[in-house]
Design an enzyme around this catalytic site. Structure first.
Site, PDB file in Angstrom:
ATOM      1  CD  GLU A  47      -2.745   1.139   2.497  1.00 28.81           C
ATOM      2  OE1 GLU A  47      -2.738   0.172   3.278  1.00 28.81           O
ATOM      3  OE2 GLU A  47      -3.445   2.152   2.655  1.00 28.81           O
ATOM      4  NE  ARG A 274       3.525  -7.728  10.846  1.00 29.12           N
ATOM      5  CZ  ARG A 274       2.859  -7.075   9.879  1.00 29.12           C
ATOM      6  NH1 ARG A 274       1.822  -7.598   9.292  1.00 29.12           N
ATOM      7  NH2 ARG A 274       3.216  -5.875   9.520  1.00 29.12           N
ATOM      8  CE  LYS A 284       2.928   0.119   4.991  1.00 29.37           C
ATOM      9  NZ  LYS A 284       2.398   0.090   3.640  1.00 29.37           N
TER      10      LYS A 284
HETATM   11  P1  ATP Z   1       1.987  -1.978   8.192  1.00 32.23           P
HETATM   12  O1  ATP Z   1       1.219  -2.894   9.094  1.00 32.23           O
HETATM   13  O2  ATP Z   1       3.329  -1.607   8.691  1.00 32.23           O
HETATM   14  O3  ATP Z   1       1.205  -0.808   7.686  1.00 32.23           O
HETATM   15  P2  ATP Z   1       1.243  -3.462   5.908  1.00 32.23           P
HETATM   16  O4  ATP Z   1       1.230  -4.924   6.013  1.00 32.23           O
HETATM   17  O5  ATP Z   1      -0.074  -2.799   5.987  1.00 32.23           O
HETATM   18  O6  ATP Z   1       2.299  -2.886   6.922  1.00 32.23           O
HETATM   19  P3  ATP Z   1       1.548  -3.295   3.097  1.00 32.23           P
HETATM   20  O7  ATP Z   1       2.054  -2.188   2.276  1.00 32.23           O
HETATM   21  O8  ATP Z   1       0.118  -3.660   2.989  1.00 32.23           O
HETATM   22  O9  ATP Z   1       1.928  -2.966   4.594  1.00 32.23           O
HETATM   23  O10 ATP Z   1       2.438  -4.585   2.871  1.00 32.23           O
HETATM   24  C1  ATP Z   1       2.779  -5.097   1.620  1.00 32.23           C
HETATM   25  C2  ATP Z   1       3.150  -6.545   1.742  1.00 32.23           C
HETATM   26  O11 ATP Z   1       4.236  -6.692   2.642  1.00 32.23           O
HETATM   27  C3  ATP Z   1       1.997  -7.349   2.297  1.00 32.23           C
HETATM   28  O12 ATP Z   1       1.872  -8.526   1.522  1.00 32.23           O
HETATM   29  C4  ATP Z   1       2.405  -7.649   3.698  1.00 32.23           C
HETATM   30  O13 ATP Z   1       1.890  -8.876   4.088  1.00 32.23           O
HETATM   31  C5  ATP Z   1       3.922  -7.661   3.624  1.00 32.23           C
HETATM   32  N1  ATP Z   1       4.500  -7.257   4.907  1.00 32.23           N
HETATM   33  C6  ATP Z   1       4.275  -6.130   5.598  1.00 32.23           C
HETATM   34  N2  ATP Z   1       4.925  -6.131   6.763  1.00 32.23           N
HETATM   35  C7  ATP Z   1       5.606  -7.300   6.831  1.00 32.23           C
HETATM   36  C8  ATP Z   1       6.463  -7.919   7.788  1.00 32.23           C
HETATM   37  N3  ATP Z   1       6.775  -7.314   8.932  1.00 32.23           N
HETATM   38  N4  ATP Z   1       6.972  -9.133   7.497  1.00 32.23           N
HETATM   39  C9  ATP Z   1       6.677  -9.736   6.346  1.00 32.23           C
HETATM   40  N5  ATP Z   1       5.876  -9.234   5.396  1.00 32.23           N
HETATM   41  C10 ATP Z   1       5.338  -8.031   5.625  1.00 32.23           C
HETATM   42 MG    MG Z   2      -1.552  -3.838   4.438  1.00 29.01          MG
END
Ligand code: ATP
Ligand code: MG
Length: 573
Positions: A47, A274, A284
């Site tokens: 995102e 994760r 984020k």
């Molecule tokens: P945040 O919770 O920090 O906002 P998010 O998961 O919402 O992170 P996205 O931009 O949606 O952020 O993530 C893109 C991809 O990266 C998704 O497929 C997510 O599952 C993966 N991802 C995000 N954080 C992690 C993590 N800590 N470990 C592994 N994969 C991750």
């Molecule tokens: Mg997300």
């Protein structure tokens, strides 16, 4: 097991060496069943509401890595369904970071917003099929009716409204006839499901906001659960890999697909744990807070776990990829020690980094019996791990700087560096013996260390020489450059910064000593170094040229010390 597309030798060797992880097992089984025409097609779906961090790097390595291993493809898809939090700056940084990590999506750069028309059509189809309806209640009431998992929910009074009515209202929602939050399109799934996500979740909401790609074309936006699976379907994704918190969303992912899938092809959602790292935060939202409240210097602050921060700090793409490989994929969440990431970095930099001598806390060393104007060029090895990196010349003269920690006036027994009447070797040069020191009359601080050198002991002369226990580094005072060194340390003082005292948040765990800026004297070899060039300052650690560097003054970030100083600290405690 037969590995259909892994026919090249390398991937077969890998398979033999390392056992498959659970996702690879699933893929290999799918391949052997000829599922989805035996294609492997993954995607990385960020995102664009922040910069990527090391957790994302794990997901990138996994998705692009699997595509590569199984001769498949991996798309980059921006999950841009939330116009208010997303910006072009983030899109650009995300692309740059993925490329830097060493992965390529070729021409497959997609946006969920590219599919808004198709998603709208599918939403209309759901209404027509009696699988969705427009609800006019407030989000509070809808929330209350959803209830709790152990008790049945309450159906909305609008749940069974005529299809025509919902179609008309949905069109009006699209045409901007309602304010934000006034109406919502909901899937008609099951208000009694023990899985709360199945209790008639929202598919579309009204949001009057300008989108970074579609501008003002839309004032309704699809919800993540609806958009994500259907986008996977549009892109013909086979394995949709996401983090474990989406496990409970999977029935809904499948339900949405059930409504549109016609042929054989169907994507499958697979969840993995994760990455959590000790001594840092990864959400984020929290990273944004640190940036906005100027607790760090921007998204690429070298103390942040963002990919751009790690890059500026001096991490290499290889070290991050190796780290991702080492930690592997699991189904259960855990916390990885940040020392493991640093270990992977040291391994890589040890093989690659140019060695130089730099004196961070300088004190003058004067060799009284060395000719005043003489300058010698000493041969220094650029990298003992890699002969092909060759040698360089380091100027040597009568007045040098050494690190003040390498001298003690009154040393303990096991101090093998310089002390009065003691001998030590100057790296790549001579053995010297300390004769006396000069101190500042007022402060008592040592300002000059005097010594004599033995001309017979020049390094590399091949003669039998007497042995001394210590070797110290130095730079020639007249030839050294002045540089700024930023000594970075961990951003938080405790392993899990999210655990804070009552009434406080993660920011109360910030390490206020996480940055010290000092001047240093460094050998002239580095004068043309550019941002991101990496060096080992001998005996001290790895350092990386910062983007703030200028011709007048080079700036170095400390990437990591040579040894893990926190391991020692933790042992003492
Ligand atoms: P945040 O919770 O920090 O906002 P998010 O998961 O919402 O992170 P996205 O931009 O949606 O952020 O993530 C893109 C991809 O990266 C998704 O497929 C997510 O599952 C993966 N991802 C995000 N954080 C992690 C993590 N800590 N470990 C592994 N994969 C991750
Ligand atoms: Mg997300």
């Amino acid at each position: 097991m037969e590995n259909k597309s892994g026919t090249d030798k390398e991937s077969n060797e890998n398979t033999v060496k390392k056992s498959l992880n659970f996702i690879e097992n699933i893929i290999e089984e799918d391949l052997s069943n000829n599922k989805n025409e035996s294609r492997v097609h993954t995607r990385f779906p960020p995102e664009p509401n922040g910069y990527l961090h090391i957790g994302h790097a794990k997901s990138i390595c996994l998705n692009f890595g699997l595509a590569k291993k199984y001769n498949g493809l991996c798309n980059l898809r921006f999950d841009d369904t939330n116009p208010t939090k997303e910006e072009v700056e983030y899109v650009d940084s995300i692309k740059e970071d993925i490329k830097w990590l060493g992965f390529d999506w070729d021409d497959r750069e997609y946006y969920a917003s590219d599919y808004f028309d198709q998603l709208y059509q599918w939403a209309v189809k759901l209404i027509k099929d009696g699988k969705a309806y427009v609800d006019e209640q407030s989000s509070e009431i809808i929330g209350e009716q959803r209830g709790i998992p152990t008790k049945d929910g309450t159906e909305s009074p609008f749940r069974n409204r005529p299809v025509e009515e919902s179609l008309e209202l949905f069109e009006k929602m699209k045409n901007g006839e309602f304010p934000d939050g006034a109406k919502v399109l909901r899937a008609k799934v099951d208000m009694n499901s023990p899985n709360m996500h199945m209790r008639d979740p929202a598919i579309y909401r009204v949001k009057h906001a300008t989108h970074h790609r579609t501008g003002n074309k839309w004032c309704i936006y699809p919800m993540y659960d609806f958009a994500h699976g259907e986008s996977d379907f549009i892109e013909k994704i086979t394995h949709s890999i996401c983090t474990i918190e989406f496990e409970v969303h999977r029935p809904l992912y499948d339900w949405f697909l059930d409504q549109i899938v016609e042929g054989e092809y169907r994507p499958r959602q697979i969840e993995f744990a994760r990455l959590n790292l000790s001594y840092t935060v990864m959400s984020k939202r929290k990273l944004l807070q640190l940036v906005e409240e100027k607790l760090v210097n921007g998204w690429d602050d070298p103390r942040l776990p963002t990919i751009s921060g790690l890059r500026r700090r001096g991490f290499t793409p290889e070290s991050i990829r190796n780290f991702a490989d080492t930690i592997g994929v699991a189904k259960r969440n855990n916390v990885i020690d940040v020392a493991l990431l640093e270990h992977s970095l040291r391994n890589d930099l040890n093989k690659k980094a140019q060695r130089v001598m730099a004196v961070i806390d300088p004190v003058k060393l004067i060799i009284d019996n060395y000719p005043d104007d003489k300058v010698e060029e000493m041969d220094a090895v650029n990298n003992p791990e890699d002969e092909t990196m060759g040698k360089r010349k380091v100027p040597f003269s009568k007045v040098l700087y050494i690190d003040s920690n390498d001298f003690m006036e009154d040393p303990p027994r096991k101090f093998f560096r310089l002390a009065p009447d003691k001998e030590v070797r100057l790296r790549y040069a001579y053995i010297i013996k300390c004769t006396n020191v000069v101190k500042d009359e007022n402060t008592g601080k040592i300002t000059e260390i005097h010594c004599t050198y033995d001309p017979e002991t020049k390094s590399g002369m091949g003669k039998v020489q007497r042995k001394v226990k210590g070797t110290i580094h130095w730079v020639s005072a007249d030839h050294a450059l002045d540089a700024e060194v930023r000594l970075y340390d961990r951003l938080f003082v405790n392993e899990n910064p999210d655990v804070a005292e009552e009434g406080k948040d993660f920011k109360s765990n910030l390490n206020f000593d996480s940055l010290k800026v000092v001047d240093c004297k460094i050998e002239p070899f580095v004068k043309d170094a550019k941002a991101e060039d990496k060096f080992q300052f001998e005996r001290q650690g790895y350092f990386c040229v910062d983007k703030d560097t200028t011709d007048q003054k080079p700036v170095f970030n400390r990437t990591v010390p040579l040894r893990d100083s926190w391991a020692k600290k933790n042992k003492k405690q």
